[in-house]
Design an enzyme around this catalytic site. Structure first.
Site, PDB file in Angstrom:
ATOM      1  N   LYS A 183       0.795  -1.114  -0.002  1.00 40.18           N
ATOM      2  CA  LYS A 183       0.053  -0.056   0.033  1.00 40.18           C
ATOM      3  C   LYS A 183       0.995   1.468   0.091  1.00 40.18           C
ATOM      4  O   LYS A 183       1.812   1.653   0.835  1.00 40.18           O
ATOM      5  CB  LYS A 183      -0.758  -0.012   1.185  1.00 40.18           C
ATOM      6  CG  LYS A 183      -1.731   1.357   1.451  1.00 40.18           C
ATOM      7  CD  LYS A 183      -2.990   1.102   2.305  1.00 40.18           C
ATOM      8  CE  LYS A 183      -2.476   1.555   3.785  1.00 40.18           C
ATOM      9  NZ  LYS A 183      -2.783   2.904   3.933  1.00 40.18           N
ATOM     10  N   LYS A 197      -7.382   8.061  -1.313  1.00 40.25           N
ATOM     11  CA  LYS A 197      -8.761   8.946  -0.589  1.00 40.25           C
ATOM     12  C   LYS A 197      -9.003  10.119  -1.411  1.00 40.25           C
ATOM     13  O   LYS A 197      -9.134  10.967  -0.687  1.00 40.25           O
ATOM     14  CB  LYS A 197      -8.604   8.933   0.777  1.00 40.25           C
ATOM     15  CG  LYS A 197      -8.067   7.736   1.687  1.00 40.25           C
ATOM     16  CD  LYS A 197      -8.338   7.989   3.077  1.00 40.25           C
ATOM     17  CE  LYS A 197      -8.039   6.721   4.014  1.00 40.25           C
ATOM     18  NZ  LYS A 197      -6.711   5.986   3.974  1.00 40.25           N
TER      19      LYS A 197
HETATM   20  O1  C5P Z   1       0.440  -0.529  11.260  1.00 43.65           O
HETATM   21  P1  C5P Z   1      -1.183  -0.970  10.976  1.00 43.65           P
HETATM   22  O2  C5P Z   1      -1.537  -2.289  10.756  1.00 43.65           O
HETATM   23  O3  C5P Z   1      -1.894  -0.021  12.132  1.00 43.65           O
HETATM   24  O4  C5P Z   1      -1.294  -0.221   9.905  1.00 43.65           O
HETATM   25  C1  C5P Z   1      -2.632  -0.206   9.007  1.00 43.65           C
HETATM   26  C2  C5P Z   1      -2.642   0.778   8.043  1.00 43.65           C
HETATM   27  O5  C5P Z   1      -4.108   1.053   7.564  1.00 43.65           O
HETATM   28  C3  C5P Z   1      -1.957   2.097   8.077  1.00 43.65           C
HETATM   29  O6  C5P Z   1      -1.607   2.344   6.801  1.00 43.65           O
HETATM   30  C4  C5P Z   1      -3.217   2.905   8.464  1.00 43.65           C
HETATM   31  O7  C5P Z   1      -3.202   4.372   7.982  1.00 43.65           O
HETATM   32  C5  C5P Z   1      -4.344   2.219   7.608  1.00 43.65           C
HETATM   33  N1  C5P Z   1      -5.849   2.533   8.119  1.00 43.65           N
HETATM   34  C6  C5P Z   1      -6.054   2.188   9.382  1.00 43.65           C
HETATM   35  N2  C5P Z   1      -7.280   2.242   9.838  1.00 43.65           N
HETATM   36  C7  C5P Z   1      -8.232   2.915   9.104  1.00 43.65           C
HETATM   37  C8  C5P Z   1      -7.864   3.313   7.693  1.00 43.65           C
HETATM   38  C9  C5P Z   1      -6.606   3.004   7.139  1.00 43.65           C
HETATM   39  O8  C5P Z   1      -5.267   1.745  10.232  1.00 43.65           O
HETATM   40  N3  C5P Z   1      -9.530   2.886   9.569  1.00 43.65           N
END
Ligand code: C5P
Length: 237
Positions: free
Chosen positions: A33, A62
């Site tokens: 991503k 987004k």
């Molecule tokens: O490190 P982690 O597993 O928390 O990363 C999750 C990813 O998903 C990050 O890039 C974060 O910005 C994204 N994300 C999230 N929650 C959301 C939307 C996007 O954690 N609601």
């Protein structure tokens, strides 16, 4: 689809150099991503680098603007050969339909497959109080998110980003073909970080997730490759 291809790892770093170091460290990861921070700091060069390495790309920009501007951005993003691209459902049906068409045009321009356009229903940073008193939306939070998901589906989009907690309910309403992209996933052995209501990878898949976005449990692990393998293993069991 192989289990490993359903795990998307975010490149939550600020430069192309750091991003590529992570990609080199995790050769098993097939789907990455690229979010706003990295895209704004590195430019599209990072997409080219990922394509050269035969990686799939979730371009998480987004987008939210007037239909003409969103469509232009979707057309351009499609030409890079990204696989998933996010837009805000709240931009409205005209914008969503135009985005879809523009992505198809952009991909056709260069003779490749268009990306799947994925809608953001409601940012998780918007809590119930903010929705009601700041945004003046009178629906309950979960109902608003569902309505935005339905709007995305009606507009022809391929899926939505959602919490794994919402996945089962959305899967039931939206059917088996609609993609559910779920961040907020945590294996039992990993720290929660700032993910308050997380779910394990296996449970999230069970609930109906199509893709899991898993960052720090892999990227911040002492041995990232072993952490990734462990997650694949847990999902397969
Ligand atoms: O490190 P982690 O597993 O928390 O990363 C999750 C990813 O998903 C990050 O890039 C974060 O910005 C994204 N994300 C999230 N929650 C959301 C939307 C996007 O954690 N609601």
């Amino acid at each position: 689809m192989a289990v490993a291809d359903r795990i998307i790892v975010p490149l939550d770093v600020a430069s192309e150099r750091e991003a590529l170091a992570l990609v080199e460290r995790l050769p098993q990861v097939t789907f990455w991503k690229v979010g706003l921070e990295l895209f704004v700091s590195s430019g599209p060069g990072i997409l080219e680098q990922l394509k050269q390495r035969q990686k799939r790309i979730f371009l998480d920009l987004k987008l939210h603007d007037i239909p003409n501007t969103m469509a232009g951005a979707c057309r351009a993003a499609a030409r890079y050969g990204v696989d998933l691209l996010t837009v805000h459902a709240a931009a409205g049906k005209t914008a969503l339909v135009d985005c879809l068409e523009a992505a198809q045009t952009g991909a056709a321009d260069v003779g490749i497959q268009p990306p799947q356009i994925i809608a953001v229903t409601l940012l998780t940073s918007i809590h119930a109080r903010a929705l009601a008193f700041e945004l003046k939306v009178s629906l309950e939070l979960t109902d608003y998110a569902l309505q935005m998901a339905l709007l995305a589906q009606e507009s022809g989009l391929s899926g939505v980003v959602c919490s794994p907690q919402e996945a089962a309910a959305l899967r039931q309403v939206l059917g088996s073909e609609f993609a559910l992209v779920c961040p907020g996933v945590r294996p039992a052995w990993a720290g929660k970080n700032d993910q308050q209501r997380s779910m394990s990878p296996a449970d999230a898949m069970q609930a109906g997730a199509t893709y899991l976005v898993i960052g720090r449990p892999i990227t911040a692990a002492a041995e990232p490759a072993a952490a990734f393998e462990q997650i694949c293993q847990e999902i397969s069991e």
